[in-house]
Design a protein around this motif. Structure first.
Motif, PDB file in Angstrom:
ATOM      1  N   LYS A   1       0.827  -1.201   0.000  1.00 24.24           N
ATOM      2  CA  LYS A   1       0.000   0.000   0.000  1.00 24.24           C
ATOM      3  C   LYS A   1       0.863   1.254   0.000  1.00 24.24           C
ATOM      4  O   LYS A   1       1.893   1.308   0.676  1.00 24.24           O
ATOM      5  CB  LYS A   1      -0.923   0.030   1.232  1.00 24.24           C
ATOM      6  N   THR A   2       0.425   2.255  -0.748  1.00 19.44           N
ATOM      7  CA  THR A   2       1.105   3.543  -0.719  1.00 19.44           C
ATOM      8  C   THR A   2       0.725   4.283   0.560  1.00 19.44           C
ATOM      9  O   THR A   2      -0.222   3.905   1.261  1.00 19.44           O
ATOM     10  CB  THR A   2       0.703   4.390  -1.927  1.00 19.44           C
TER      11      THR A   2
ATOM     12  N   ILE B   1      -2.760   3.879   2.740  1.00 18.08           N
ATOM     13  CA  ILE B   1      -2.773   3.621   4.189  1.00 18.08           C
ATOM     14  C   ILE B   1      -3.583   4.698   4.901  1.00 18.08           C
ATOM     15  O   ILE B   1      -4.378   4.416   5.803  1.00 18.08           O
ATOM     16  CB  ILE B   1      -1.336   3.555   4.740  1.00 18.08           C
ATOM     17  N   LYS B   2      -3.400   5.934   4.481  1.00 12.40           N
ATOM     18  CA  LYS B   2      -4.147   7.053   5.062  1.00 12.40           C
ATOM     19  C   LYS B   2      -5.645   6.878   4.834  1.00 12.40           C
ATOM     20  O   LYS B   2      -6.455   7.114   5.743  1.00 12.40           O
ATOM     21  CB  LYS B   2      -3.662   8.359   4.429  1.00 12.40           C
ATOM     22  N   THR B   3      -6.019   6.445   3.640  1.00 14.06           N
ATOM     23  CA  THR B   3      -7.433   6.261   3.317  1.00 14.06           C
ATOM     24  C   THR B   3      -8.025   5.080   4.069  1.00 14.06           C
ATOM     25  O   THR B   3      -9.163   5.144   4.550  1.00 14.06           O
ATOM     26  CB  THR B   3      -7.609   6.058   1.799  1.00 14.06           C
ATOM     27  N   LEU B   4      -7.267   3.998   4.183  1.00 12.60           N
ATOM     28  CA  LEU B   4      -7.726   2.842   4.954  1.00 12.60           C
ATOM     29  C   LEU B   4      -7.933   3.208   6.420  1.00 12.60           C
ATOM     30  O   LEU B   4      -8.911   2.782   7.044  1.00 12.60           O
ATOM     31  CB  LEU B   4      -6.706   1.701   4.845  1.00 12.60           C
ATOM     32  N   ARG B   5      -7.001   3.994   6.952  1.00  5.43           N
ATOM     33  CA  ARG B   5      -7.122   4.426   8.345  1.00  5.43           C
ATOM     34  C   ARG B   5      -8.368   5.295   8.532  1.00  5.43           C
ATOM     35  O   ARG B   5      -9.098   5.154   9.510  1.00  5.43           O
ATOM     36  CB  ARG B   5      -5.859   5.182   8.754  1.00  5.43           C
ATOM     37  N   LYS B   6      -8.613   6.186   7.581  1.00  9.42           N
ATOM     38  CA  LYS B   6      -9.791   7.050   7.648  1.00  9.42           C
ATOM     39  C   LYS B   6     -11.066   6.219   7.593  1.00  9.42           C
ATOM     40  O   LYS B   6     -12.026   6.466   8.343  1.00  9.42           O
ATOM     41  CB  LYS B   6      -9.759   8.044   6.486  1.00  9.42           C
ATOM     42  N   SER B   7     -11.097   5.212   6.731  1.00 14.26           N
ATOM     43  CA  SER B   7     -12.263   4.344   6.620  1.00 14.26           C
ATOM     44  C   SER B   7     -12.543   3.629   7.934  1.00 14.26           C
ATOM     45  O   SER B   7     -13.684   3.545   8.396  1.00 14.26           O
ATOM     46  CB  SER B   7     -12.039   3.327   5.492  1.00 14.26           C
ATOM     47  N   SER B   8     -11.480   3.126   8.570  1.00 10.73           N
ATOM     48  CA  SER B   8     -11.633   2.444   9.862  1.00 10.73           C
ATOM     49  C   SER B   8     -12.101   3.407  10.944  1.00 10.73           C
ATOM     50  O   SER B   8     -12.920   3.051  11.800  1.00 10.73           O
ATOM     51  CB  SER B   8     -10.310   1.800  10.270  1.00 10.73           C
ATOM     52  N   GLN B   9     -11.591   4.634  10.906  1.00  8.95           N
ATOM     53  CA  GLN B   9     -11.995   5.634  11.893  1.00  8.95           C
ATOM     54  C   GLN B   9     -13.470   5.991  11.754  1.00  8.95           C
ATOM     55  O   GLN B   9     -14.174   6.185  12.759  1.00  8.95           O
ATOM     56  CB  GLN B   9     -11.127   6.881  11.739  1.00  8.95           C
ATOM     57  N   ILE B  10     -13.953   6.055  10.519  1.00  9.11           N
ATOM     58  CA  ILE B  10     -15.371   6.353  10.302  1.00  9.11           C
ATOM     59  C   ILE B  10     -16.232   5.227  10.859  1.00  9.11           C
ATOM     60  O   ILE B  10     -17.252   5.467  11.518  1.00  9.11           O
ATOM     61  CB  ILE B  10     -15.663   6.552   8.804  1.00  9.11           C
ATOM     62  N   ASN B  11     -15.820   3.985  10.615  1.00  8.09           N
ATOM     63  CA  ASN B  11     -16.596   2.857  11.121  1.00  8.09           C
ATOM     64  C   ASN B  11     -16.635   2.869  12.643  1.00  8.09           C
ATOM     65  O   ASN B  11     -17.681   2.625  13.257  1.00  8.09           O
ATOM     66  CB  ASN B  11     -15.991   1.544  10.616  1.00  8.09           C
ATOM     67  N   GLU B  12     -15.495   3.187  13.256  1.00  9.55           N
ATOM     68  CA  GLU B  12     -15.449   3.269  14.715  1.00  9.55           C
ATOM     69  C   GLU B  12     -16.357   4.393  15.215  1.00  9.55           C
ATOM     70  O   GLU B  12     -17.086   4.232  16.202  1.00  9.55           O
ATOM     71  CB  GLU B  12     -14.007   3.505  15.166  1.00  9.55           C
ATOM     72  N   SER B  13     -16.321   5.529  14.533  1.00  9.31           N
ATOM     73  CA  SER B  13     -17.184   6.659  14.914  1.00  9.31           C
ATOM     74  C   SER B  13     -18.653   6.297  14.777  1.00  9.31           C
ATOM     75  O   SER B  13     -19.494   6.708  15.583  1.00  9.31           O
ATOM     76  CB  SER B  13     -16.872   7.883  14.036  1.00  9.31           C
ATOM     77  N   ALA B  14     -18.971   5.518  13.740  1.00 10.80           N
ATOM     78  CA  ALA B  14     -20.358   5.101  13.522  1.00 10.80           C
ATOM     79  C   ALA B  14     -20.833   4.180  14.641  1.00 10.80           C
ATOM     80  O   ALA B  14     -21.980   4.283  15.103  1.00 10.80           O
ATOM     81  CB  ALA B  14     -20.481   4.407  12.162  1.00 10.80           C
TER      82      ALA B  14
END
Length: 222
Positions: A91-92, A96-109
């Motif tokens: 991963k570039t 990695i930044k986008t994957l982390r953001k996606s995981s953070q959104i799921n956690e926030s949800a």
């Protein structure tokens, strides 16, 4: 060069002049439609022909798909799925930044939906809070498999207006995408005070997760 296949058919009213931005999008669609192949097979055949691979060994992600191609365009074929999968693991920084953001959104949800875990509340409200948070953060919640009480054990729970009860075990399972990058995780919760057995189970799960974290490093195998 990129080969394009397929098209989007739009019924246009000749008596109406399109306004921007629709007019610009329509022009681009017309431009690419004229350069588009009718199928993926013809697009790949054209690519093989352009690259002059008739004397080469060509690797494919799907050998089943390669059987549909013009066999005269390559000398030999092989499966390249292992090479492709290895490449996908790299991963570039932006990925990695986008994957982390996606995981953070799921956690926030999950955290947002926790606000509705109260006795007497409707499970639909819990579900809606999760989906709404995904949308408000610019992502898309695509899979929701949570449930509570008698509805918690089903992997694909039946949608219902279940009213939460004190003592209910809640199972969260959900995932979605942010800029097409997937996040998926699970959580557990209790309505009210947990029983000793439930605390014991939670502790065991946490211990197992902590042991797994020690093994998470580049190059580790599943």
């Amino acid at each position: 060069k990129v080969e394009i296949f397929g098209s989007i058919n739009i019924l246009k009213n000749a008596n109406v002049k399109m306004k921007w931005p629709e007019s610009e999008i329509s022009e681009k669609l017309d431009f690419y439609k004229g350069k588009s192949h009718d199928s993926l097979v013809t697009a790949v055949n054209e690519t093989l022909k352009r690259l002059k691979l008739s004397k080469s060994k060509v690797g494919f992600e799907s050998l089943e798909f390669s059987n549909k191609l013009d066999s005269a365009l390559f000398a030999e074929k092989c499966s390249a799925i292992d090479i492709i999968n290895d490449a996908r693991q790299i991963k570039t920084e932006e990925e990695i930044k986008t994957l982390r953001k996606s995981s953070q959104i799921n956690e926030s949800a999950f955290l947002e939906s926790l606000k509705f875990l109260k006795e007497g509340n409707d499970w639909h409200d819990v579900t809606l809070a999760w989906y709404t948070k995904w949308a408000s953060e610019g992502g898309a919640g695509l899979f929701w498999g949570g449930g509570a009480g008698s509805h918690a054990s089903q992997f694909y729970p039946v949608e219902s207006s279940y009213k939460l009860l004190d003592g209910d075990v809640v199972r969260y399972e959900g995932g979605g995408t942010y800029h097409e990058y997937w996040a998926d995780s699970g959580r557990s919760a209790i309505i009210g005070e947990p029983a000793e057995k439930e605390l014991h189970f939670a502790s065991a799960l946490a211990s197992g997760a902590n042991e797994v974290r020690k093994l998470l490093k580049p190059g580790a195998m599943p």
